[in-house]
Write a protein that holds these residues in place. Sequence first.
Motif, mmCIF file in Angstrom:
data_model
loop_
_atom_site.group_PDB
_atom_site.id
_atom_site.type_symbol
_atom_site.label_atom_id
_atom_site.label_comp_id
_atom_site.label_asym_id
_atom_site.label_seq_id
_atom_site.Cartn_x
_atom_site.Cartn_y
_atom_site.Cartn_z
ATOM 1 N N TYR A 61 -7.562 -1.377 -1.714
ATOM 2 C CA TYR A 61 -6.346 -1.295 -0.932
ATOM 3 C C TYR A 61 -6.369 -2.270 0.246
ATOM 4 N N ILE A 88 0.824 -1.205 0.000
ATOM 5 C CA ILE A 88 0.000 0.000 0.000
ATOM 6 C C ILE A 88 0.857 1.254 0.000
ATOM 7 N N ALA A 93 -6.791 4.184 2.170
ATOM 8 C CA ALA A 93 -6.277 3.286 3.197
ATOM 9 C C ALA A 93 -5.917 4.107 4.431
ATOM 10 N N GLU A 143 -11.446 1.883 -2.245
ATOM 11 C CA GLU A 143 -10.811 2.972 -2.980
ATOM 12 C C GLU A 143 -11.245 4.335 -2.442
#
Length: 229
Positions: free
Chosen positions: A211, A45, A80, A216
């Motif tokens: 993620y 990520i 995230a 998203e």
Amino acid sequence: MRLPGLFYVLTTMVIIVIWCFSINWSNLHEAAKRLFCLKLGQFDIAEDIHGPLTEDLETDCANTDCPVNYFHFQLRSGAANVMPPKICFNNTIIMGGIRNNAGQGLNIVLVNGVTGEVLRSNYFNMETGDAEELLGYLKTIKPGNIVLVASYVDPAAKLTDEIRDIFSVLGSTMVRSVRPRDSWVFAGAYRIKEPSPFEKLIQNDMKMNAYGDWPEMGEIVGCFPRMYN
């Protein structure tokens, strides 16, 4: 060639070969890791978000021409737990990573809907913060105020029924469906007559998330009508 000289040359060659092999092995290992992650639908990520995604996310507001008596705005939830959210109003970044004033939970900007003046901006941690603090903030909203909201990490842990009721009065139709780790962006106004068209909710779904443990980013770019007293 004398034995000491030959030994020196061989030693140097061995060192060079080992060095080259270590570089190639590192590259091969990285390539294999990427291939393996792609195959499983996984990724790093931090690497992915801090790479190409950050190039145009933080420095500018989206370009949109709005009619007279409309205010341009852009809302983008966080990605995230790495990329912070962004709230733009009148082509100016009010909250975001570039200003270092966005945070986990709900990022909220209050605007005078008549003049376009930004009245207040703050973020409320919905995991460790005090729900009463957010409730008090929302109760300061007056007729003619525009409310801009962008979530980050988790918007829902302390989203009480009373707080959800207030967002509903502001025009939200999705706030009652906001759950942990959802991406939520919303623009509304006090006692709006119609449900706000400026809202997006991307729910946390491990099968669909972009993620890993997070969905998203949610984004809205639009023109909010000027309010009149």
